[in-house]
Motif scaffolding. Sequence first.
Motif, PDB file in Angstrom:
ATOM      1  N   LEU A 255       0.798  -1.228   0.000  1.00  0.00           N
ATOM      2  CA  LEU A 255       0.000   0.000   0.000  1.00  0.00           C
ATOM      3  C   LEU A 255       0.835   1.284   0.000  1.00  0.00           C
ATOM      4  CD1 LEU A 255      -2.801  -1.109   2.509  1.00  0.00           C
ATOM      5  CD2 LEU A 255      -2.864  -1.120   0.006  1.00  0.00           C
ATOM      6  N   GLY A 256       2.146   1.145   0.153  1.00  0.00           N
ATOM      7  CA  GLY A 256       3.025   2.314   0.282  1.00  0.00           C
ATOM      8  C   GLY A 256       2.773   3.399  -0.748  1.00  0.00           C
ATOM      9  N   PRO A 257       2.787   3.084  -2.056  1.00  0.00           N
ATOM     10  CA  PRO A 257       2.617   4.140  -3.057  1.00  0.00           C
ATOM     11  C   PRO A 257       1.271   4.864  -2.915  1.00  0.00           C
ATOM     12  CG  PRO A 257       3.357   2.093  -4.083  1.00  0.00           C
ATOM     13  CD  PRO A 257       3.061   1.767  -2.651  1.00  0.00           C
ATOM     14  N   TYR A 258       0.254   4.163  -2.454  1.00  0.00           N
ATOM     15  CA  TYR A 258      -1.068   4.784  -2.293  1.00  0.00           C
ATOM     16  C   TYR A 258      -1.043   5.752  -1.109  1.00  0.00           C
ATOM     17  CZ  TYR A 258      -2.478   1.215  -5.594  1.00  0.00           C
ATOM     18  OH  TYR A 258      -2.571   0.448  -6.724  1.00  0.00           O
ATOM     19  N   LEU A 259      -0.330   5.333  -0.048  1.00  0.00           N
ATOM     20  CA  LEU A 259      -0.303   6.170   1.159  1.00  0.00           C
ATOM     21  C   LEU A 259       0.590   7.392   1.001  1.00  0.00           C
ATOM     22  CD1 LEU A 259      -0.528   3.376   3.819  1.00  0.00           C
ATOM     23  CD2 LEU A 259      -2.039   5.359   3.653  1.00  0.00           C
ATOM     24  N   GLU A 260       1.357   7.439  -0.075  1.00  0.00           N
ATOM     25  CA  GLU A 260       2.113   8.678  -0.310  1.00  0.00           C
ATOM     26  C   GLU A 260       1.168   9.830  -0.623  1.00  0.00           C
ATOM     27  OE1 GLU A 260       5.175   8.026  -3.188  1.00  0.00           O
ATOM     28  OE2 GLU A 260       6.034   6.436  -1.930  1.00  0.00           O
ATOM     29  N   VAL A 261      -0.026   9.521  -1.130  1.00  0.00           N
ATOM     30  CA  VAL A 261      -0.984  10.574  -1.492  1.00  0.00           C
ATOM     31  C   VAL A 261      -2.226  10.539  -0.597  1.00  0.00           C
ATOM     32  CG1 VAL A 261      -2.362  11.563  -3.353  1.00  0.00           C
ATOM     33  CG2 VAL A 261      -0.176  10.470  -3.887  1.00  0.00           C
ATOM     34  N   LEU A 262      -2.674   9.327  -0.268  1.00  0.00           N
ATOM     35  CA  LEU A 262      -3.907   9.203   0.512  1.00  0.00           C
ATOM     36  C   LEU A 262      -3.596   9.278   2.002  1.00  0.00           C
ATOM     37  CD1 LEU A 262      -5.388   6.176  -1.471  1.00  0.00           C
ATOM     38  CD2 LEU A 262      -5.761   8.623  -1.887  1.00  0.00           C
ATOM     39  N   ASP A 263      -4.646   9.520   2.799  1.00  0.00           N
ATOM     40  CA  ASP A 263      -4.450   9.585   4.250  1.00  0.00           C
ATOM     41  C   ASP A 263      -4.612   8.219   4.906  1.00  0.00           C
ATOM     42  OD1 ASP A 263      -4.261  12.557   4.432  1.00  0.00           O
ATOM     43  OD2 ASP A 263      -6.244  12.396   3.536  1.00  0.00           O
ATOM     44  N   ILE A 264      -5.571   7.460   4.420  1.00  0.00           N
ATOM     45  CA  ILE A 264      -5.890   6.168   5.037  1.00  0.00           C
ATOM     46  C   ILE A 264      -6.167   5.162   3.932  1.00  0.00           C
ATOM     47  CG2 ILE A 264      -7.562   4.916   6.491  1.00  0.00           C
ATOM     48  CD1 ILE A 264      -8.221   7.589   7.837  1.00  0.00           C
ATOM     49  N   VAL A 265      -5.736   3.928   4.158  1.00  0.00           N
ATOM     50  CA  VAL A 265      -6.089   2.831   3.254  1.00  0.00           C
ATOM     51  C   VAL A 265      -6.555   1.655   4.114  1.00  0.00           C
ATOM     52  CG1 VAL A 265      -5.213   1.250   1.503  1.00  0.00           C
ATOM     53  CG2 VAL A 265      -4.475   3.624   1.484  1.00  0.00           C
ATOM     54  N   PHE A 266      -7.627   0.992   3.705  1.00  0.00           N
ATOM     55  CA  PHE A 266      -8.168  -0.123   4.499  1.00  0.00           C
ATOM     56  C   PHE A 266      -7.177  -1.282   4.584  1.00  0.00           C
ATOM     57  CE2 PHE A 266     -12.190   1.515   2.438  1.00  0.00           C
ATOM     58  CZ  PHE A 266     -12.700   2.091   3.587  1.00  0.00           C
ATOM     59  N   SER A 267      -7.220  -1.981   5.710  1.00  0.00           N
ATOM     60  CA  SER A 267      -6.454  -3.221   5.844  1.00  0.00           C
ATOM     61  C   SER A 267      -7.352  -4.398   5.487  1.00  0.00           C
ATOM     62  CB  SER A 267      -5.939  -3.392   7.279  1.00  0.00           C
ATOM     63  OG  SER A 267      -5.484  -4.721   7.451  1.00  0.00           O
ATOM     64  N   PHE A 268      -7.248  -4.865   4.258  1.00  0.00           N
ATOM     65  CA  PHE A 268      -8.038  -6.050   3.881  1.00  0.00           C
ATOM     66  C   PHE A 268      -7.402  -7.321   4.444  1.00  0.00           C
ATOM     67  CE2 PHE A 268      -9.936  -3.129   0.791  1.00  0.00           C
ATOM     68  CZ  PHE A 268     -11.272  -3.386   1.075  1.00  0.00           C
ATOM     69  N   ASP A 269      -6.101  -7.273   4.763  1.00  0.00           N
ATOM     70  CA  ASP A 269      -5.481  -8.438   5.425  1.00  0.00           C
ATOM     71  C   ASP A 269      -6.213  -8.730   6.729  1.00  0.00           C
ATOM     72  OD1 ASP A 269      -3.545  -8.318   3.502  1.00  0.00           O
ATOM     73  OD2 ASP A 269      -1.996  -7.480   4.790  1.00  0.00           O
ATOM     74  N   ALA A 270      -6.448  -7.683   7.517  1.00  0.00           N
ATOM     75  CA  ALA A 270      -7.093  -7.886   8.820  1.00  0.00           C
ATOM     76  C   ALA A 270      -8.541  -8.316   8.621  1.00  0.00           C
ATOM     77  CB  ALA A 270      -7.018  -6.606   9.654  1.00  0.00           C
ATOM     78  N   LEU A 271      -9.211  -7.706   7.658  1.00  0.00           N
ATOM     79  CA  LEU A 271     -10.616  -8.069   7.434  1.00  0.00           C
ATOM     80  C   LEU A 271     -10.741  -9.548   7.084  1.00  0.00           C
ATOM     81  CD1 LEU A 271     -13.482  -6.184   6.048  1.00  0.00           C
ATOM     82  CD2 LEU A 271     -12.866  -8.121   4.653  1.00  0.00           C
ATOM     83  N   HIS A 272      -9.844 -10.036   6.222  1.00  0.00           N
ATOM     84  CA  HIS A 272      -9.979 -11.418   5.766  1.00  0.00           C
ATOM     85  C   HIS A 272      -9.385 -12.441   6.730  1.00  0.00           C
ATOM     86  CE1 HIS A 272     -12.015 -10.661   2.056  1.00  0.00           C
ATOM     87  NE2 HIS A 272     -11.092  -9.825   1.625  1.00  0.00           N
ATOM     88  N   ALA A 273      -8.687 -11.981   7.766  1.00  0.00           N
ATOM     89  CA  ALA A 273      -8.076 -12.943   8.693  1.00  0.00           C
ATOM     90  C   ALA A 273      -9.135 -13.698   9.490  1.00  0.00           C
ATOM     91  CB  ALA A 273      -7.113 -12.226   9.636  1.00  0.00           C
ATOM     92  N   GLY A 274     -10.291 -13.105   9.664  1.00  0.00           N
ATOM     93  CA  GLY A 274     -11.385 -13.789  10.359  1.00  0.00           C
ATOM     94  C   GLY A 274     -10.989 -14.220  11.753  1.00  0.00           C
TER      95      GLY A 274
END
Length: 478
Positions: A255-274
Amino acid sequence: MWWDNAVIYQVYLRSFQDSDGDGVGDLPGALSRLEHIAGLGADAVWLSPVYPSPNHDFGYDVSDFTDVDPSFGTLADLDALIVRAHELGLRVLLDFVPCHTSTEHRWFREHPEYYVWADEPANNWRAAFGGSAWGEDSVTGRYYLHSFFPEQADLDWHNPELRAAMGDALRFWVQRGIDGFRLDALDRLMKDRELRDDPPASGPPALPTDPADAVLEHRYSRNSPDVSRALQAIRDAVGDDILLVGEVYLPTGELGPYLEVLDIVFSFDALHAGGDAAELAAAIDSGLRTSGTGWVLSNHDFSRLPTRSGADNARAASLLLLSLPGTAFLFQGDELGMADATPSGPPQDRHGRDGFRMPMRWDESPHAGFTTGTPWLDTANEPVPSVAEQERDPQSTLALVRAAIGVRQRLGSEADLIEARDGAIILEGEDSVVAVNFGDGAASAPPGDHVELAANPGDGDDLTVVPAHGGWVARRDR
Ligand code: GLC
């Protein structure tokens, strides 16, 4: 910034509160329930897409970026909601859909150059919802790219005129007082200029993916190296004070390149860990090392938390996710412990997501106070107790979620994952310990001094032990 450590409440408008008896939730209905959201201690509301839409993907197929769908109300209704939200101390985020438009958007005919075209299907790319990503246009006989349903034609963000047009749409909302945007499907935003074939996959996908799509490695169809050019155009249009939250369907490590511009990005890893504590711990670890992680309990696309984590673990998992540093996203109904439901009527969503989108349950009146008409979705199985019922029960999930949001404000903005084994996950903050246990046996924990909140009654009685399927947050004396 205001969103550091904030809780953002996701309103799926169609299913939140109907005000006119047509069975579909709307903006005046949502306005009438803002006190509930403020009363949870949330900081902001994210509204699912409000724009006019033929509803092949319930608002994610936008036919006009600068208006409100008549089934939700009017622009004036949205203005009124923004004013009331601000009075209650709630910020308002819109869901913005930059990747594609409805094929019924006037641009599709008036500005075909805003889209991605080819004389024949140009490559082997697959649509996320199945089949080829190329659709034949019956008018011209040419093929257009669609990363999702065929009714959602992909926009070409390499085109500066398209970038300018989208900038105008974003500014329209900023001028109306919107505080931020949740940006849809960003890993699909920029396309490979040469439209190269995706190579065969060499292993399983990092996140759950449609099986037919998982046979390819998405080297060219997603996550383009020049995505930051498109993201920067969005940032330039809205300015630095507007919160930009990205839906980027990639593992946290990418997600690094996205966070250079955005403030927050969802963690889908955590969501899918169940309910897999080891997987969840790994997701939390990488999320904690990534500034700008958004923790998500549930959303309108995937199974709800009690279904993913197992009903036994749901309270502990909610407590954990709401106690993590970063920004937390609460999907409507999370505060009631809503699990996936079996819809009673014919399918509405072609991708099978109805069971995650059931109407809110407000009280004991017919259709739980959601509508006086016939709800667009109804449940065939035993629903969770309503807001009104849970308000009367101090042990309810609603009480737990509200208390967790209250405690969250006192937890620091840093925490370390100090242990993850045998189903237990333990985090240490500046002066706090958060411990949960998804296992069937009790686990030991480094003690805190005072219990602040327990997932289940009795869970915090002994702060050296985390009971099976339980958890607690404890404070430490300095
Ligand atoms: C996002 C939305 C989802 C939608 C898709 C296409 O993943 O959350 O609901 O179907 O994008 O817009």
